[in-house]
Design a protein around this motif. Structure first.
Motif, PDB file in Angstrom:
ATOM      1  N   GLY A 148     -10.251 -34.904 -34.056  1.00 27.20           N
ATOM      2  CA  GLY A 148      -9.383 -35.187 -35.203  1.00 27.20           C
ATOM      3  C   GLY A 148      -8.441 -36.341 -34.931  1.00 27.20           C
ATOM      4  N   GLY A 149      -7.877 -36.401 -33.741  1.00 32.94           N
ATOM      5  CA  GLY A 149      -6.961 -37.491 -33.406  1.00 32.94           C
ATOM      6  C   GLY A 149      -7.656 -38.822 -33.256  1.00 32.94           C
ATOM      7  N   THR A 150      -8.878 -38.808 -32.741  1.00 31.54           N
ATOM      8  CA  THR A 150      -9.593 -40.079 -32.561  1.00 31.54           C
ATOM      9  C   THR A 150      -9.988 -40.712 -33.894  1.00 31.54           C
TER      10      THR A 150
ATOM     11  N   ASP B 133      -2.972 -36.175 -42.966  1.00 27.50           N
ATOM     12  CA  ASP B 133      -3.487 -34.853 -42.616  1.00 27.50           C
ATOM     13  C   ASP B 133      -3.053 -34.466 -41.201  1.00 27.50           C
ATOM     14  N   PRO B 134      -2.476 -33.269 -41.037  1.00 29.13           N
ATOM     15  CA  PRO B 134      -2.027 -32.847 -39.699  1.00 29.13           C
ATOM     16  C   PRO B 134      -3.178 -32.615 -38.719  1.00 29.13           C
TER      17      PRO B 134
ATOM     18  N   ILE C  73      -0.644 -36.594 -31.223  1.00 29.26           N
ATOM     19  CA  ILE C  73      -0.025 -35.834 -30.131  1.00 29.26           C
ATOM     20  C   ILE C  73      -0.943 -34.689 -29.720  1.00 29.26           C
ATOM     21  N   VAL C  74      -1.464 -33.971 -30.711  1.00 27.38           N
ATOM     22  CA  VAL C  74      -2.380 -32.863 -30.422  1.00 27.38           C
ATOM     23  C   VAL C  74      -3.640 -33.386 -29.745  1.00 27.38           C
ATOM     24  N   ALA C  75      -4.147 -34.504 -30.241  1.00 26.34           N
ATOM     25  CA  ALA C  75      -5.372 -35.072 -29.661  1.00 26.34           C
ATOM     26  C   ALA C  75      -5.140 -35.517 -28.218  1.00 26.34           C
ATOM     27  N   THR C  76      -3.949 -36.047 -27.953  1.00 24.10           N
ATOM     28  CA  THR C  76      -3.628 -36.485 -26.593  1.00 24.10           C
ATOM     29  C   THR C  76      -3.624 -35.316 -25.616  1.00 24.10           C
TER      30      THR C  76
END
Length: 310
Positions: free
Chosen positions: A56-58, A78-79, A84-87
């Protein structure tokens, strides 16, 4: 990001707390199957969830968004695409895959080494007696599997106790206990929160073998034979083998009784009842984890489709 998305990352901790009670309160065969299946499914669900969070973060990366024809405006709102979560999820996913793969390779190599050792033992009988004063007995999986017992172990047991010991080791082979242990070992490597299930399955497979050995003997005699053999082995560790499924060290640490006292106490008591509600409750936990992981995948898929239409 919806809270239920994180359930596959939280439920393994719940299962870790339940592992020891389940190993003692359920019939050992049932507990072995239940704990092994639970460990494997929870490890897969947590790994899939980490993959969703990392992916999702990428998607916010301009090059990825351009390749997928994704609206950056939709993605940034979109959260699910939180950088931060992806990291956090990305390195955790990489570590999970690396640890699980490494553990799988090591277990396969250990089992192959055990099979080679079983094949190289002298004679064609299932039981191979090795001249060694140290008390030892273990099962080596293979085709065929072999039971190895030392002369030192045989010398401290009477005839009835020898039959119990050999029945115990035969049960390890016939029950394919090495497969259950290998699966839980890999699952707990992929998700360290599941590590208590590794010890629990080691205990339940020993208990499973104990019950098989006691089926053809007096339970008190079986308990005495198992206790005597385990104590003798722990006093004088001998043959030992990386792939052995033998009696193993039985000493427990801390205030709680260790595996050997628990095994002996279980043999001196009637076999545990089925307690189907425990099985149902554990299965519900597994289903909840799978549902949450699948829901996370579907949410990400819907987000990608929505971003492609803008």
């Amino acid at each position: 990001m919806e809270p239920d998305t994180l359930l596959p990352l939280v439920l393994p901790a719940v299962m870790a707390l339940a592992a020891r009670p389940l190993s003692s309160r359920l019939p050992p065969r049932t507990a072995t199957w239940l704990l092994t299946a639970t460990a494997v499914v929870l490890a897969l669900a947590s790994t899939a969830t980490l993959a969703v969070l990392a992916l999702g973060g990428t998607l916010r990366l301009p090059v990825i968004a351009a390749l997928g024809h994704l609206s950056e405006h939709v993605l940034h709102r979109d959260p699910q695409t939180s950088p931060i979560v992806a990291t956090l999820a990305g390195p955790a996913l990489a570590a999970s895959l690396a640890a699980g793969g490494y553990a799988a390779v090591r277990r396969v190599r250990a089992l192959l080494a055990g099979a080679r050792a079983a094949r190289d033992l002298p004679g064609r009988e299932v039981v191979a007696v090795v001249a060694d004063d140290a008390a030892d007995a273990f099962a080596l999986p293979g085709r065929p599997g072999r039971v190895v017992v030392s002369t030192g172990m045989l010398s401290i047991l009477d005839e009835a106790e020898r039959r119990v010991l050999l029945a115990h080791e035969h049960a390890h082979l016939s029950g394919r206990h090495h497969v259950f242990r290998a699966l839980v070992h890999v699952a707990s490597a992929a998700n360290p929160m599941l590590r208590p299930l590794r010890g629990a399955v080691t205990f339940t497979t020993e208990r499973w073998a104990d019950e098989r050995a006691a089926a053809g003997a007096d339970r008190g005699r079986a308990a005495r034979a198992i206790g005597k053999a385990a104590l003798a082995h722990n006093r004088r560790p001998g043959l030992g083998h990386a792939a052995a499924l033998g009696i193993g060290r039985a000493a427990g640490l801390g205030r709680r009784p260790g595996p050997l006292p628990r095994r002996v106490a279980a043999l001196l008591a009637p076999p545990p009842p089925r307690r189907r509600w425990l099985v149902v409750a554990t299965a519900a936990l597994v289903v909840l984890s799978v549902w949450a992981a699948n829901d996370g995948v579907l949410d990400l898929h819907r987000l990608i489709e929505h971003a492609q239409t803008r």
